[in-house]
Design a protein around this motif. Sequence first.
Motif, PDB file in Angstrom:
ATOM      1  N   VAL A 104      -4.459 -12.935  -1.538  1.00 49.46           N
ATOM      2  CA  VAL A 104      -4.615 -11.724  -0.751  1.00 49.46           C
ATOM      3  C   VAL A 104      -3.257 -11.038  -0.672  1.00 49.46           C
ATOM      4  CG1 VAL A 104      -5.202 -10.767   1.505  1.00 49.46           C
ATOM      5  CG2 VAL A 104      -6.530 -12.674   0.577  1.00 49.46           C
ATOM      6  N   VAL A 105      -3.194  -9.795  -1.097  1.00 47.76           N
ATOM      7  CA  VAL A 105      -1.943  -9.031  -1.091  1.00 47.76           C
ATOM      8  C   VAL A 105      -1.831  -8.298   0.246  1.00 47.76           C
ATOM      9  CG1 VAL A 105      -0.606  -7.211  -2.214  1.00 47.76           C
ATOM     10  CG2 VAL A 105      -2.012  -8.754  -3.591  1.00 47.76           C
ATOM     11  N   THR A 106      -0.847  -8.692   1.043  1.00 51.44           N
ATOM     12  CA  THR A 106      -0.650  -8.062   2.349  1.00 51.44           C
ATOM     13  C   THR A 106       0.593  -7.177   2.378  1.00 51.44           C
ATOM     14  OG1 THR A 106       0.549 -10.004   3.152  1.00 51.44           O
ATOM     15  CG2 THR A 106      -1.827  -9.919   3.585  1.00 51.44           C
ATOM     16  N   GLN A 107       1.430  -7.261   1.369  1.00 54.18           N
ATOM     17  CA  GLN A 107       2.637  -6.445   1.268  1.00 54.18           C
ATOM     18  C   GLN A 107       2.289  -5.102   0.638  1.00 54.18           C
ATOM     19  OE1 GLN A 107       5.678  -7.180   2.388  1.00 54.18           O
ATOM     20  NE2 GLN A 107       6.588  -5.311   1.617  1.00 54.18           N
ATOM     21  N   PRO A 108       2.736  -3.988   1.206  1.00 50.41           N
ATOM     22  CA  PRO A 108       2.494  -2.697   0.566  1.00 50.41           C
ATOM     23  C   PRO A 108       3.105  -2.665  -0.836  1.00 50.41           C
ATOM     24  CG  PRO A 108       3.177  -2.389   2.837  1.00 50.41           C
ATOM     25  CD  PRO A 108       3.392  -3.842   2.513  1.00 50.41           C
ATOM     26  N   ILE A 109       2.323  -2.206  -1.812  1.00 47.24           N
ATOM     27  CA  ILE A 109       2.744  -2.182  -3.209  1.00 47.24           C
ATOM     28  C   ILE A 109       3.017  -0.732  -3.617  1.00 47.24           C
ATOM     29  CG2 ILE A 109       2.122  -2.771  -5.583  1.00 47.24           C
ATOM     30  CD1 ILE A 109       2.388  -5.229  -3.725  1.00 47.24           C
TER      31      ILE A 109
END
Length: 160
Positions: A104-109
């Motif tokens: 799960v990507v929780t860091q703004p990309i």
Amino acid sequence: MEKLQLTTTFAVYSSTAELPQHIAALMEQAVAVRKRSYAPYSKFHVGAALLLSNGEVVLGSNQENAAYPSGLCAERVAIFHAGAVYPDAAVVAMAISAAAESKVVTQPIPPCGACRQSIAEYELKQETPIEIYFMGEEGKVYCSESLKNLLPLTFGGEYL
């Protein structure tokens, strides 16, 4: 010798619930188109939604190709489509969402370097800033008031 110090400021929203309503709706479209991306190699899915000055919304998702680098990022798919179909409309805002299949990507990309340069071209051409909102799959959303915050020493046609 002198030193040049560059600083940048981003608005940080704790989630999409804090976004202005029209931007939250734009981000919802970025999330929806992200789920239709073609990313069989990286397994990293990105969606972009652009709000144009004429009220139209243009969508893009990353499209990979076995013959790297023949694929294209979501941001460039969307901005090139907007330029081709609505050449007289300015891009007002861009919403970007990214997700990986393995976590799960929780860091703004943020947009990659090639996308930043492509967005810069349109911002310079239209002579107005493009608000860029970006997030992972969930969590915080960062907002840059202009591409210049992401690419402060922009290369433009004036150098050619």
